[in-house]
Design a protein around this motif. Structure first.
Motif, PDB file in Angstrom:
ATOM      1  N   VAL A1076       0.867  -1.175   0.000  1.00  0.00           N
ATOM      2  CA  VAL A1076       0.000   0.000   0.000  1.00  0.00           C
ATOM      3  C   VAL A1076       0.903   1.223   0.000  1.00  0.00           C
ATOM      4  O   VAL A1076       1.813   1.329   0.827  1.00  0.00           O
ATOM      5  N   GLY A1077       0.670   2.146  -0.909  1.00  0.00           N
ATOM      6  CA  GLY A1077       1.492   3.348  -0.979  1.00  0.00           C
ATOM      7  C   GLY A1077       0.888   4.341  -1.940  1.00  0.00           C
ATOM      8  O   GLY A1077      -0.185   4.132  -2.510  1.00  0.00           O
ATOM      9  N   HIS A1078       1.593   5.449  -2.120  1.00  0.00           N
ATOM     10  CA  HIS A1078       1.133   6.527  -2.997  1.00  0.00           C
ATOM     11  C   HIS A1078       2.173   6.735  -4.091  1.00  0.00           C
ATOM     12  O   HIS A1078       3.311   7.108  -3.815  1.00  0.00           O
ATOM     13  N   LEU A1140      -1.465   3.885   4.351  1.00  0.00           N
ATOM     14  CA  LEU A1140      -2.233   2.808   4.975  1.00  0.00           C
ATOM     15  C   LEU A1140      -3.567   3.312   5.506  1.00  0.00           C
ATOM     16  O   LEU A1140      -4.610   2.682   5.326  1.00  0.00           O
ATOM     17  N   GLN A1141      -3.553   4.485   6.165  1.00  0.00           N
ATOM     18  CA  GLN A1141      -4.807   5.037   6.695  1.00  0.00           C
ATOM     19  C   GLN A1141      -5.760   5.414   5.569  1.00  0.00           C
ATOM     20  O   GLN A1141      -6.980   5.239   5.693  1.00  0.00           O
ATOM     21  N   LEU A1142      -5.224   5.919   4.474  1.00  0.00           N
ATOM     22  CA  LEU A1142      -6.089   6.260   3.345  1.00  0.00           C
ATOM     23  C   LEU A1142      -6.724   5.011   2.751  1.00  0.00           C
ATOM     24  O   LEU A1142      -7.883   5.036   2.312  1.00  0.00           O
ATOM     25  N   TYR A1143      -5.982   3.906   2.713  1.00  0.00           N
ATOM     26  CA  TYR A1143      -6.552   2.671   2.188  1.00  0.00           C
ATOM     27  C   TYR A1143      -7.679   2.184   3.103  1.00  0.00           C
ATOM     28  O   TYR A1143      -8.723   1.731   2.625  1.00  0.00           O
ATOM     29  N   ARG A1144      -7.478   2.288   4.425  1.00  0.00           N
ATOM     30  CA  ARG A1144      -8.569   1.938   5.344  1.00  0.00           C
ATOM     31  C   ARG A1144      -9.776   2.841   5.112  1.00  0.00           C
ATOM     32  O   ARG A1144     -10.924   2.388   5.141  1.00  0.00           O
ATOM     33  N   LYS A1145      -9.520   4.131   4.847  1.00  0.00           N
ATOM     34  CA  LYS A1145     -10.614   5.058   4.592  1.00  0.00           C
ATOM     35  C   LYS A1145     -11.331   4.710   3.293  1.00  0.00           C
ATOM     36  O   LYS A1145     -12.556   4.806   3.196  1.00  0.00           O
TER      37      LYS A1145
END
Length: 1198
Positions: A1076-1078, A1140-1145
């Motif tokens: 997971v990354g940007h 990681l937090q954005l993926y959870r969001k």
């Protein structure tokens, strides 16, 4: 115009907006208007309506001259008099545009502008017409061809446009901004903020921009800054129309009443000198449109929707006698316009009719109109006679008809000969007065020629230009030297064209439609790409290299194994050998052999690529042989030595390529010395006799292997240097026969050319009349294939040209240590039996597997390509089929070819460099299983290279044995980079930038964060990568890397080698974790990793709408997580956690991907907010902790 405030009766005509599909006439349409009018199947009038002869036009008084149907039943939305030609343009609610020529309203052109939206404004320019719809601006020629099509945002609702100068346009509508668009570049240059609900009408004078708002206000804005200077609150309800002339502004609109909006019969008039309102003008019609028609006075024309028109002075009183009536076919007038000459008025109604009112019988729309270009009429058969007695009469007056027959001027080649003009000799005066300085001569100009006069170059016979060193590759030099051989397009040097997006929009699939992976050529010293492909397609070498792993930092075998693994995973996408070439540049032997090219030499082509690749071939085999001979099992990478290839004696590279020999030296005293040796490849040695006799390739190869030469050598018996005869005998043949061709001069090239010609003549003689001129076969030939005699088809002439190299060789070891070599064909196999049975008697058959050739170009040094016979195992893995096929590998261009193309060498442009022959049934002798040598121990704790690092500086906690990731586990990843070489670019003449060579990046920091478990968010890898290459830019603002962080002597970071961190990431990829990354695509590209797409979760694409811009991690974190990150510099730990937090969001908003429509609404809100904020995160007001953010300590004690 504000359509929302018009007569509510318009609602009745909404269904008729697409009635062009149905030619049935509307009940409101006056049938008398359609007399003598043809309707096409789409319901559009094909001829203008004729005016009745009884109509009398009184000079100076406006009267109806013509009425015409633009589109039956579809309301006219806008009309516009062309400012450059005598034309009237009409747009409809159905998005259709029609133009009429002259006062007779003859139909000129008709075309669809938009499929669904109405045309809201038309503006004529010199070269075409601008059409504005709801969210689209289209520029088209007057004939209907599109010049450009500019799509606005879906949320835009545009109503008006204003041409401020010849190349700048303002576009406004029901939104809080006005766009400025440059018509030359078709790009948005400015965005001016306006108050809600937006601007629907715009006018301009030499002092102000005038913007009319639906709220009833008119604002005056500065011409340069677009700031509001004055504002008139004209109407309490809404504004309908306004116009400006001189120092007066007149407006009409609606006032608020208890029952709603009502049309106000008072026109508001403002004096622009004092910036205040003057006495309102009361009129006797309900004003919906108004225009100044200045002739002798500043008259106003006020038009109502019902068709009433009144003329009056803006500062006087309105007289009811000045009212005339337009007779619309429909109940409402929808549009009104005045020509530039003020002689014509145009009205459009709700039934698709256009009415032209003029003040003279023959009006003109513009004071000075240019001629309109019409379609050329058909040529008439009658042609003017020609007087043959006049010598200067052009014969082109009579057009020549298109014919497929031979013309009289087409002389056959047998009856004509080219006669080029010879260049005149150098003036004798120049030769007499010339003085030489070195090799340059100087002489005064005798002035015998005109200035800048250049003589023709005489093209001599091809033999004079058929020089081996002068032949250029096509595409460079093709125009200057057209006599040179045209190089086939697939053999030309391929280059990557970089855009603003780098490589993202480059179409590699255009060059490679197979599932095999090409190699990118822009990396320094990438000339060896073709040889890397050859080694990869040797199945035993591929398996052996991928099973190898050692603890050396720069091991070519390890790096080649990593690259082979990427080629295995790729499904047609190109790979790059950056890490392999980085290790290659650190090998001292490579530099000593001159194998490392400087950037300037590589760009200018100073290096001889043919010699370079042959030296590289010898070097790589020797280097791999040495790397494989190290039998010590590395401690850092346990399990690496357990390869099935390893043996206690020679390396497997030696078993594959090595040939054992006896070197005998015979002195003239009779003393003989014998020494044993081995070689990994052979170099062709050509005979000195250059006569045209036939010389098989097998004979030249045998002479090169069993070499015999006279040389001076030390004799122990004579105790001095003596002339000796040195001979070489073969003890054992290799499994893979590697041959360097050594075609480095005209002498060797002429030998190849001569032998190919002799072989061609012998093949013609052998086949006799059976040979064909092409590869096509008759039906009888195909029928013969079923018989044993017909199995071997006769080759064509094209297949036999330039061929000297055999596809197979037969070698036999004799009892007296001799060697027999002969060419081998499929027919020989039918005669002598299969090769497998003869191996027991020391007879071996070698098949051609690859040829590496040099494509010549005298100015750039040319390029290197490879013909490779790809085996069955590779096709089985990639395509699921079992067959063999020859392919051309030209960097990232891969194309299947005919097998004869691999052995055809036109020495004018295609020169052989390296040949690879392999024994038949080679794969059956070796264990081809690949055991992944990378084990989980690479993730455990390791020492840092930095001398000053302390445990208190550690920013990560390594994984414990019980934390080893499993398939599908999430891992947050981020990487930071530094620049090794700056980008090379050039500025074109139009000011745009063209990237020649991209900047070369190197990974400097890699961070991996736990994605689940009790320690979620805590990094387990945070490695700074040590580099020995010079860094030109640390990119501290974006990477957070500072000078000294990568230096083991002074760094306080956890410093490791690139290979160590690479192995960690490879292990994570192999076990199947999800990263997971940007922006991971660029990260993996620079790290030189190939990751399956199903193992990448990139937040760049998760929060992205098609055809929209990519959104930064900083803005996404602020919008969704209320986090403000990347303040001064970037931190990879922070970025990986945020991703990681954005993926959870994302999972929360999309309900684990089950509700894409609801998530699409979230994205639309995101993009709307981004446009309002100009994609900038607001500065923090205080140092408070952001909400919904998990807080982790940056210093983690171990």
């Amino acid at each position: 115009m504000n359509f929302e405030s018009l007569d509510p009766g318009l609602a009745e005509y909404a269904p008729a907006m697409h009635s062009a599909l149905d030619p049935v006439l509307d009940a409101h349409l006056n049938p008398s208007l359609l007399q003598n009018v043809e309707l096409d199947p789409e319901g559009v009038a094909l001829e203008a309506l004729p005016v009745q002869e009884s109509v009398h036009i009184m000079e100076g008084v406006y009267s109806e001259l013509h009425s015409v149907v633009a589109e039956v039943g579809v309301p006219v939305s806008v009309s516009h008099f062309d400012l450059h030609e005598e034309m009237l343009w009409v747009g409809s609610h159905g998005g259709h545009a029609t133009s009429f020529f002259g006062p007779a309203l003859e139909r000129y052109s008709s075309f669809q502008v938009n499929g669904s939206d109405d045309i809201r404004q038309i503006q004529s320019l010199e070269n075409g017409i601008l059409f504005l719809t709801k969210n689209n601006l289209k520029y088209m020629t007057r004939g209907g061809l599109i010049i450009f099509d500019y799509l606005l945002d879906e949320s835009e609702d545009m109503h008006s446009l204003l041409l401020t100068d010849s190349s700048t346009l303002l576009v406004g509508g029901l939104q809080n901004h006005i766009l400025e668009i440059d018509l030359n570049t078709v790009q948005e240059t400015q965005k001016y903020a306006v108050e809600t609900p937006g601007v629907t009408i715009m006018r301009q004078t030499n002092r102000f921009f005038f913007c009319g708002h639906t709220s009833g206000k008119v604002s005056l804005r500065d011409l340069r800054t677009f700031k509001v200077e004055h504002e008139f609150d004209a109407f309490s309800g809404s504004l309908s129309d306004f116009d400006v002339h001189g120092n007066l502004l007149a407006a009409c609109g609606f006032s608020s009443r208890l029952t709603g909006l009502a049309c106000d019969r008072f026109l508001k008039v403002y004096d622009l000198r004092m910036m205040r309102a003057i006495t309102p003008l009361q009129v006797h019609v309900d004003p919906a449109f108004l225009r100044f028609i200045p002739t002798y006075t500043s008259r106003l024309a006020i038009i109502s929707q019902s068709g009433q028109c009144q003329f009056c002075e803006p500062t006087g009183l309105a007289n009811p006698a000045d009212i005339f009536h337009v007779n619309p076919v429909g109940p409402l007038l929808m549009t009104f316009d005045v020509s530039a000459s003020k002689q014509a008025l145009a009205f459009g109604d709700s039934e698709g009719c256009v009415h032209l009112w003029t003040d003279s019988p023959e009006p003109s729309f513009n004071p000075y109109s240019r001629e309109t270009e019409f379609a050329l009429p058909c040529l008439v058969d009658s042609l003017p006679p020609l007087d043959w007695s006049q010598d200067l009469l052009p014969l082109s007056l009579i057009p020549v008809p298109l014919t497929t027959d031979t013309l009289l001027s087409d002389w056959p080649a047998a009856n004509s000969a080219p006669a080029p003009r010879r260049a005149p000799p150098v003036d004798a005066e120049i030769l007499r007065t010339m003085k030489k300085v070195g090799f340059i001569g100087y002489a005064p100009n005798p002035r015998t020629r005109l200035r800048n006069q250049i003589p023709y170059r005489l093209k001599e016979s091809d033999s004079e230009f058929d020089s081996f060193s002068q032949v250029t590759e096509s595409p460079i030099g093709r125009e200057e030297e057209p006599h040179l051989h045209m190089v086939s397009k697939k053999y030309r040097k391929v280059t990557i064209k970089y855009s603003k997006l780098g490589l993202e929009d480059f179409d590699f699939k255009h060059y490679n439609k197979t599932l095999f992976a090409g190699l990118e050529p822009h990396i320094p010293n990438a000339y060896c790409n073709c040889m890397i492909q050859v080694l990869y397609f040797l199945e035993p070498v591929r398996c052996l290299i991928q099973n190898h792993l050692c603890q050396k930092e720069f091991c070519l075998a390890c790096e080649l194994g990593f690259l082979f693994h990427m080629l295995d995973l790729s499904r047609g996408d190109p790979c790059q050998g950056s890490n392999f070439l980085r290790a290659f540049r650190t090998i001292p032997e490579a530099s000593a052999l001159g194998l490392i090219l400087a950037d300037s030499d590589e760009a200018s082509g100073k290096g001889n690529l043919a010699r370079l690749i042959q030296r590289w071939n010898r070097f790589i085999l020797t280097q791999l042989h040495q790397d494989m001979q190290e039998l010590e099992v590395p401690q850092a990478y346990r399990g690496a030595g357990g390869s099935s290839f390893c043996s206690s004696g020679d390396s497997v590279i030696g078993q594959l390529f090595s040939c054992e020999m006896e070197n005998c030296s015979l002195c003239r005293c009779g003393s003989e010395t014998v020494r044993a040796s081995s070689t990994l490849l052979f170099t062709l040695s050509y005979p000195e006799d250059k006569t045209g006799k036939n010389c098989d390739f097998a004979q030249v190869l045998k002479r090169s292997i069993c070499l015999e030469q006279n040389t001076q050598a030390w004799c122990d018996n004579c105790e001095k240097y003596q002339p000796t005869i040195q001979t070489r005998n073969i003890r054992h043949l290799p499994d893979i026969l590697v041959i360097n061709c050594e075609v480095n001069s005209l002498k060797e090239a002429d030998f190849w050319r001569m032998q190919a010609e002799v072989a061609f003549k012998m093949a013609i003689k052998k086949h006799g009349g059976e040979i064909s001129k092409s590869k096509e076969f008759a039906l009888a030939d195909w029928k013969e294939l079923g018989s044993p005699e017909g199995m071997l088809m006769c080759p064509s002439i094209e297949e036999l040209k330039n061929v000297w190299l055999p596809f197979s060789l037969r070698m036999k070891m004799t009892k007296n240590k001799g060697l027999d070599v002969c060419n081998w064909t499929d027919g020989d196999e039918m005669q002598w039996g299969p090769a497998r049975a003869e191996e027991e008697h020391g007879v071996y058959v070698y098949d051609l597997m690859a040829t590496v050739v040099h494509i010549l170009d005298s100015r750039t040094g040319g390029s290197l390509v490879a013909h490779i016979k790809v085996g069955e195992t590779y096709h089985q893995r990639k395509e699921g089929v079992t067959h063999q096929q020859w392919y051309l590998f030209n960097d990232f261009l891969i194309e299947p070819i005919d097998k004869h193309e691999a052995v055809q060498f036109d020495m004018n442009w295609k020169v052989p460099a390296i040949l690879y022959y392999i024994k038949r049934n080679l794969n059956s002798k070796y264990n081809l299983n690949i055991k992944n040598p990378i084990e989980a121990s690479v993730l455990l704790a390791e020492a840092s290279l930095a001398r000053k690092q302390r445990k208190t500086h550690t920013t990560f906690i390594p994984l414990m044995p019980n934390e080893m990731p499993q398939v599908g586990d999430l891992v947050g990843l981020d990487a930071e980079f530094v620049t090794l070489n700056e980008e090379e670019a050039e500025l074109r003449s139009d000011g745009t930038k063209s990237t020649i060579k991209p900047s070369q990046m190197s990974v400097a920091r890699i961070t991996c964060v736990r994605g689940q478990g009790p320690n979620e968010g805590i990094p387990f890898i945070d490695d700074y990568i040590s580099t020995q290459e010079q860094v030109v830019d640390y990119l501290t603002q974006y990477s957070g890397i500072k000078p000294g962080d990568l230096d083991a002597k002074i760094s306080s970071k956890h410093l490791t080698t690139l290979k160590s961190t690479y192995l960690k990431l490879r292990f994570l990829i192999d076990i199947g974790v999800k990263f997971v990354g940007h922006g991971l695509q660029k990260d993996f590209r620079v790290i030189n990793l190939m990751v399956p797409k199903d193992q990448v979760l990139d937040t760049v694409y998760l929060f992205h709408m098609p055809r929209k811009r990519m959104i930064s991690l900083r803005f996404l974190a602020w919008y969704f997580l209320d986090l403000k990150i990347q303040g001064e510099t970037h931190d990879s730990i922070e970025d990986a956690r945020t991703a990681l937090q954005l993926y959870r969001k994302y999972l929360e908003l999309s309900k684990n991907g089950t509700e894409p429509e609801s998530f699409h609404k979230v994205l639309k809100g995101l993009y709307e907010k981004g446009r309002k904020m100009d994609w900038k995160v607001p500065e923090p007001e205080g140092q408070t902790s952001p909400k919904n953010a998990a807080v982790f300590s940056s210093v983690l004690p171990l």
